[in-house]
Enzyme design. Sequence first.
Site, mmCIF file in Angstrom:
data_model
loop_
_atom_site.group_PDB
_atom_site.id
_atom_site.type_symbol
_atom_site.label_atom_id
_atom_site.label_comp_id
_atom_site.label_asym_id
_atom_site.label_seq_id
_atom_site.Cartn_x
_atom_site.Cartn_y
_atom_site.Cartn_z
ATOM 1 N N ARG A 174 0.891 -0.699 -0.207
ATOM 2 C CA ARG A 174 -0.483 -0.474 0.242
ATOM 3 C C ARG A 174 1.167 1.219 -0.201
ATOM 4 O O ARG A 174 2.144 1.109 0.081
ATOM 5 C CB ARG A 174 -0.787 0.122 1.107
ATOM 6 N N ARG A 267 -10.972 3.552 6.334
ATOM 7 C CA ARG A 267 -9.201 3.350 6.279
ATOM 8 C C ARG A 267 -8.902 3.684 4.365
ATOM 9 O O ARG A 267 -7.249 3.743 3.997
ATOM 10 C CB ARG A 267 -8.729 1.599 6.223
ATOM 11 N N ARG A 278 -13.036 -9.010 2.454
ATOM 12 C CA ARG A 278 -12.461 -9.112 3.655
ATOM 13 C C ARG A 278 -13.526 -9.202 4.697
ATOM 14 O O ARG A 278 -13.300 -9.737 5.573
ATOM 15 C CB ARG A 278 -11.441 -7.993 3.843
ATOM 16 N N ASP A 302 -13.038 -1.191 21.395
ATOM 17 C CA ASP A 302 -14.470 -0.506 21.076
ATOM 18 C C ASP A 302 -13.705 0.905 21.042
ATOM 19 O O ASP A 302 -13.295 1.754 20.039
ATOM 20 C CB ASP A 302 -15.569 -0.543 21.811
HETATM 21 N N1 LIG Z 1 -11.069 1.846 18.511
HETATM 22 C C1 LIG Z 1 -10.720 2.779 17.769
HETATM 23 N N2 LIG Z 1 -12.186 3.384 16.659
HETATM 24 C C2 LIG Z 1 -12.089 3.313 15.684
HETATM 25 N N3 LIG Z 1 -11.537 3.350 14.344
HETATM 26 C C3 LIG Z 1 -10.234 2.554 15.199
HETATM 27 C C4 LIG Z 1 -10.004 2.134 16.541
HETATM 28 N N4 LIG Z 1 -9.111 1.059 16.012
HETATM 29 C C5 LIG Z 1 -8.553 1.259 14.531
HETATM 30 N N5 LIG Z 1 -9.231 2.136 13.978
HETATM 31 C C6 LIG Z 1 -9.032 2.291 13.005
HETATM 32 O O1 LIG Z 1 -9.760 1.547 11.752
HETATM 33 C C7 LIG Z 1 -8.758 0.963 10.624
HETATM 34 C C8 LIG Z 1 -8.445 -0.106 10.961
HETATM 35 O O2 LIG Z 1 -7.468 -0.198 11.480
HETATM 36 P P1 LIG Z 1 -5.929 -1.080 11.284
HETATM 37 O O3 LIG Z 1 -5.519 -1.672 9.908
HETATM 38 O O4 LIG Z 1 -4.962 -1.157 12.394
HETATM 39 O O5 LIG Z 1 -6.679 -2.833 11.263
HETATM 40 P P2 LIG Z 1 -6.275 -4.384 11.440
HETATM 41 O O6 LIG Z 1 -7.086 -5.294 12.279
HETATM 42 O O7 LIG Z 1 -4.981 -3.937 11.471
HETATM 43 O O8 LIG Z 1 -6.128 -4.255 9.898
HETATM 44 P P3 LIG Z 1 -5.643 -5.551 8.534
HETATM 45 O O9 LIG Z 1 -5.872 -7.335 9.335
HETATM 46 O O10 LIG Z 1 -6.458 -5.172 7.575
HETATM 47 O O11 LIG Z 1 -4.173 -4.918 8.019
HETATM 48 C C9 LIG Z 1 -7.799 2.602 10.848
HETATM 49 O O12 LIG Z 1 -8.208 3.256 10.215
HETATM 50 C C10 LIG Z 1 -7.828 2.535 12.608
HETATM 51 O O13 LIG Z 1 -7.299 3.828 12.415
HETATM 52 N N1 LIG Z 2 -1.115 -16.275 8.443
HETATM 53 C C1 LIG Z 2 -0.605 -14.885 8.277
HETATM 54 N N2 LIG Z 2 -1.263 -14.174 8.198
HETATM 55 C C2 LIG Z 2 -1.094 -12.793 8.291
HETATM 56 C C3 LIG Z 2 0.644 -12.630 8.019
HETATM 57 N N3 LIG Z 2 0.938 -11.363 8.036
HETATM 58 C C4 LIG Z 2 -0.445 -10.860 8.291
HETATM 59 N N4 LIG Z 2 -1.416 -11.414 8.373
HETATM 60 C C5 LIG Z 2 -3.183 -10.791 8.531
HETATM 61 O O1 LIG Z 2 -3.104 -11.513 7.157
HETATM 62 C C6 LIG Z 2 -4.227 -10.436 6.899
HETATM 63 C C7 LIG Z 2 -4.042 -8.674 6.043
HETATM 64 O O2 LIG Z 2 -3.158 -8.340 6.476
HETATM 65 P P1 LIG Z 2 -3.380 -7.016 5.479
HETATM 66 O O3 LIG Z 2 -1.715 -6.426 6.155
HETATM 67 O O4 LIG Z 2 -3.160 -7.182 4.118
HETATM 68 O O5 LIG Z 2 -4.373 -6.244 5.408
HETATM 69 C C8 LIG Z 2 -4.355 -9.860 8.477
HETATM 70 O O6 LIG Z 2 -5.912 -10.381 9.325
HETATM 71 C C9 LIG Z 2 -3.182 -10.279 8.371
HETATM 72 O O7 LIG Z 2 -3.382 -10.338 10.366
HETATM 73 C C10 LIG Z 2 1.251 -14.133 8.047
HETATM 74 O O8 LIG Z 2 2.519 -13.818 8.190
HETATM 75 N N5 LIG Z 2 0.867 -15.119 8.117
#
Ligand SMILES: Nc1ncnc2c1ncn2[C@@H]1O[C@H](COP(=O)(O)OP(=O)(O)OP(=O)(O)O)[C@@H](O)[C@H]1O
Ligand SMILES: Nc1nc2c(ncn2[C@@H]2O[C@H](COP(=O)(O)O)[C@@H](O)[C@H]2O)c(=O)[nH]1
Length: 403
Positions: A174, A267, A278, A302
Site C-alpha cells: 500500500r 481506511r 475481507r 471499541d
Molecule cells: N477503536 C477504534 N475506533 C475507531 N477506529 C479505529 C479503532 N481502532 C482502529 N481504528 C481505525 O480502523 C482502521 C483499521 O485499523 P487497522 O489498520 O489497525 O486494522 P487491522 O486489524 O490491522 O487490519 P488488517 O488486518 O487489514 O491489517 C484504521 O483506520 C484505524 O485508525
Molecule cells: N497467517 C498469516 N496471516 C498474516 C500474516 N501477516 C499478516 N497476516 C494477516 O493478513 C491479514 C491481512 O493483512 P493486510 O496487511 O493485507 O491488511 C490480516 O488479518 C493479518 O493479520 C502472516 O504472516 N501470516
Amino acid sequence: MGEAPAFLLDNLQEGDTSVFDLKSKGTQTATVIGSKIYVIGWASDEAATSGVRIFDKCTNQWVIPTVLGTKPKPFRGHLAVLLSGDRILVVKENSTFDDCIWFLEVNTQYIRQQQKNFETQVVAWSRGVIGDAEKPIVISGPSGVGKGTLINKLMKEFPAMFGFSVSHTTRAPREGEKNGVHYHFTERGVMEQDIKDGKFLEFASVHGNLYGTSIEAVDVVADAGKRCILDIDVQGARSVRDSCLEAIFIFVCPPSFEELEKRLRARGTETEEQIQKRLRNAKNELEKGRDSGLFDHMLVNDDFDSCYESLKKLSGLDGAINETPNHSSSEMGFVPLVDLASKSGEKILIKCKTGVQEKASQNMVVLDLSSIKGGAPARTRGLNMYHAEDSIPNGSTVDEKQS
Ligand SMILES: Nc1ncnc2c1ncn2[C@@H]1O[C@H](COP(=O)(O)OP(=O)(O)OP(=O)(O)O)[C@@H](O)[C@H]1O
Ligand SMILES: Nc1nc2c(ncn2[C@@H]2O[C@H](COP(=O)(O)O)[C@@H](O)[C@H]2O)c(=O)[nH]1
C-alpha cells in the site's frame, strides 16, 4: 566424500560420540544413533557447507541431509552429547554465552513431520536459550478491527521491549508501506519455494494472497532481546499453536460488524471488491476466533484507549504475565574453551579449559536441561547454566557432589 573412516564403523556404539581432528583444519564429532552416524563440524575449507553429514551403516553411504531451522555460523570446536535418541546437544567451544548451546534435532516430532515433505533425510538446528524468554504474542482478528494500530502504539511506547515479526506477503504494497518494515513483499513463486524449503513457521492464504511468518522473522526479534509480536490471521494462529513456539494468543473483536465495515472503508486502502472479500472472511474469522478455544484472551476494540490499556496488561506490562529470568545465568558472560562433558540425568557437566582456579569446581559449568521446552524450527528455551561451585555445598568438591 568417500567411505566412513574405519574407526567410525568399528569402534563406536549406540549413543557414543567421537571427536576427531582433521589435521588442524577443524574439529568434527561423530555420534551414533541406530544405524546412522551423525558427523557435525566444518573443516576450514568447508564453510559453505551445512556442517552436518550422515553415514548410513546399512547402505555404506554418506547422506547430505536437508538442514532446517536457523543454522549456527560455522564453528571450529565443540562438544556433542546425544540426548534421548532424538537430538544432539552441541556446546560450541570458546563461544559467547548466548550463542554456545545448540541442538541438532534428528528424530523429534518436528523432524518426522518434515521427513514426509522432503525426499532426503532431514535434521534441524535449534538454538538454546538460557532461561525463559518472554513468550511471543500472537494477535489475530478480522481485517480492519485495529490490530495494526494497537501494535504500532505498543511498539512506539515500548521500543526496547517489543519487536514486530515482519511477515512475507504476495500482496502489493500500500502507499507508504516499506519493504522489510511492514512486510517482506515477495513474488508468489519465490515464497512458495521458501515454504517448500521449510523456511516458514506458518503460512496461509488470506483474502486471496499468501502471507507467512518466516522462522528468521521471529529469530531476528529474539536476537535483539525483544519480545516478538505477530499480527497473523486465525489460520496462522492455529499453525503457530500447533508448532513448538509457545506464545500468548489474543483475539481482537470489533464492537459490531457495522463498525468493522466502517473502519475498513474509512481506511481507504482496499477496492470495493477487496472490502467485500475481507468482510466475508471477517464473518468466518469472528466465528472461529470466538469459538475455537484457540485464543487465550479476547479484546473488544471499541474505545481505542481502553482496548490499548487491556492489551498492555495482557502483555505483562502490569506484571500479570511476566516471567522472571533465571538466576546466575546472566553472570556467566562467556564460556571459555570447552574441554569435556559428563552427563548425569538431565545435567551436563562441562569442564572449561581456561582459568586456572583454586578449586576444580571453579572451572566447571553445569548445563541443566530439566526444564527445556520448544525446539526446532524455533528456539529451545528453559535451559539453565551456572558455575558448578554455585551448586556445591561449602567445602565439598565436584567429585564428591557427583558421587
Ligand atoms: N477503536 C477504534 N475506533 C475507531 N477506529 C479505529 C479503532 N481502532 C482502529 N481504528 C481505525 O480502523 C482502521 C483499521 O485499523 P487497522 O489498520 O489497525 O486494522 P487491522 O486489524 O490491522 O487490519 P488488517 O488486518 O487489514 O491489517 C484504521 O483506520 C484505524 O485508525
Ligand atoms: N497467517 C498469516 N496471516 C498474516 C500474516 N501477516 C499478516 N497476516 C494477516 O493478513 C491479514 C491481512 O493483512 P493486510 O496487511 O493485507 O491488511 C490480516 O488479518 C493479518 O493479520 C502472516 O504472516 N501470516
